[in-house]
Each structure stands twice: as C-alpha cells, then as structure tokens.
Write a protein that holds these residues in place. Structure first.
Motif, short mmCIF file in Angstrom:
data_model
loop_
_atom_site.label_atom_id
_atom_site.label_comp_id
_atom_site.label_asym_id
_atom_site.label_seq_id
_atom_site.Cartn_x
_atom_site.Cartn_y
_atom_site.Cartn_z
N ARG A 186 0.76 -1.13 0.33
CA ARG A 186 -0.07 0.14 0.06
C ARG A 186 1.21 1.31 0.17
NH1 ARG A 186 -0.85 -1.44 5.87
NH2 ARG A 186 0.45 0.52 6.92
N SER A 187 0.42 2.38 -1.00
CA SER A 187 1.41 3.23 -0.84
C SER A 187 -0.19 4.81 -1.02
CB SER A 187 2.20 3.58 -1.56
OG SER A 187 1.82 3.01 -2.68
N LEU A 211 0.38 7.60 -2.95
CA LEU A 211 1.77 8.86 -4.43
C LEU A 211 1.16 10.41 -4.23
CD1 LEU A 211 3.94 9.00 -5.79
CD2 LEU A 211 2.50 8.02 -7.63
N ARG A 249 6.22 12.36 -11.10
CA ARG A 249 5.90 11.51 -9.02
C ARG A 249 6.58 12.47 -8.06
NH1 ARG A 249 8.77 8.97 -5.27
NH2 ARG A 249 8.49 6.61 -4.65
N SER A 263 5.79 9.43 -1.96
CA SER A 263 5.17 8.77 -1.69
C SER A 263 5.39 8.11 -0.30
CB SER A 263 6.27 7.27 -2.78
OG SER A 263 5.32 5.86 -2.12
N VAL A 296 -2.07 9.74 -5.53
CA VAL A 296 -2.66 8.65 -5.89
C VAL A 296 -2.24 7.39 -4.45
CG1 VAL A 296 -3.10 7.03 -7.77
CG2 VAL A 296 -2.81 9.72 -7.90
N GLN A 309 -2.56 3.85 -3.81
CA GLN A 309 -2.42 2.22 -4.24
C GLN A 309 -2.24 0.82 -3.65
OE1 GLN A 309 0.56 1.80 -7.51
NE2 GLN A 309 0.41 0.23 -7.20
N THR A 362 -1.26 -3.96 -7.07
CA THR A 362 -1.95 -3.61 -8.41
C THR A 362 -3.54 -2.79 -8.68
OG1 THR A 362 -3.63 -5.46 -9.03
CG2 THR A 362 -0.71 -5.84 -9.26
N VAL A 385 -5.43 0.12 -8.04
CA VAL A 385 -4.75 1.98 -8.12
C VAL A 385 -5.79 2.81 -8.36
CG1 VAL A 385 -3.38 3.86 -9.71
CG2 VAL A 385 -2.80 1.06 -9.61
#
Length: 89
Positions: A8-9, A11, A19, A22, A73, A75, A78, A80
């Motif tokens: 998990r993150s 961004l 970018r 993060s 964003v 995530q 996979t 997003v």
C-alpha cells in the motif's frame, strides 16, 4: 486481503504525472501492523508528510513542494485509485 505496507502507498504527483513523494519511500518497517484484512473488516492508517519530495531509498537531498495543484493517488498492490486533486496554499 493482504494490506501490508509493502503493498500500500499514497503517491503525490504533479497534474502531469511527475512523481514527487510516496508514503512508501521513507517508511520504517519497525511499525507494528495487521497485514491481513478479513471480510468486512476495516483498517485506517495515518500518513505523515512533511511537505518535501522523496524517492525510493529515502535520499537525504529533498526539496520543499511549492504551493500549487497536485494529485494524490492511492495504491494497494496492483489496484490503483483514481487521482484526487490536492491544492497546497
């Protein structure tokens, strides 16, 4: 569902997709967490951001992100999420 930190993150990027930061770049793995969610179980976690850029490996040289419009964003593996506008004043 596995929701461990490695998957998990959040961004922060420019509106053109560059970018900037993060939540996974400077994360300490010493934090205790529940890595798996059961059906209907919820989870929340705090994200602390000090207003500076970051990169994988958490380099020492980091710049302050100036006022402007950006995107957040989320995530999980996979999956997003859709970009969410963020305006810094």
């Amino acid at each position: 569902r596995d929701v461990s930190h490695q998957l998990r993150s959040v961004l922060l990027r420019t509106t053109t997709g560059v970018r900037l930061w993060s939540s996974s770049d400077c994360y300490s793995l010493t934090t205790h967490e529940i890595p798996t969610l059961a059906p209907n179980q919820t989870l929340s976690y705090d994200v602390v951001w000090y207003g500076r850029t970051s990169a994988p490996g958490c380099p020492v040289k980091r710049a302050t992100v100036p006022a402007g419009t950006y995107e957040l964003v989320g995530q999980l593996g996979t999956l997003v999420g859709a970009p969410t506008p963020l305006t810094l004043g």
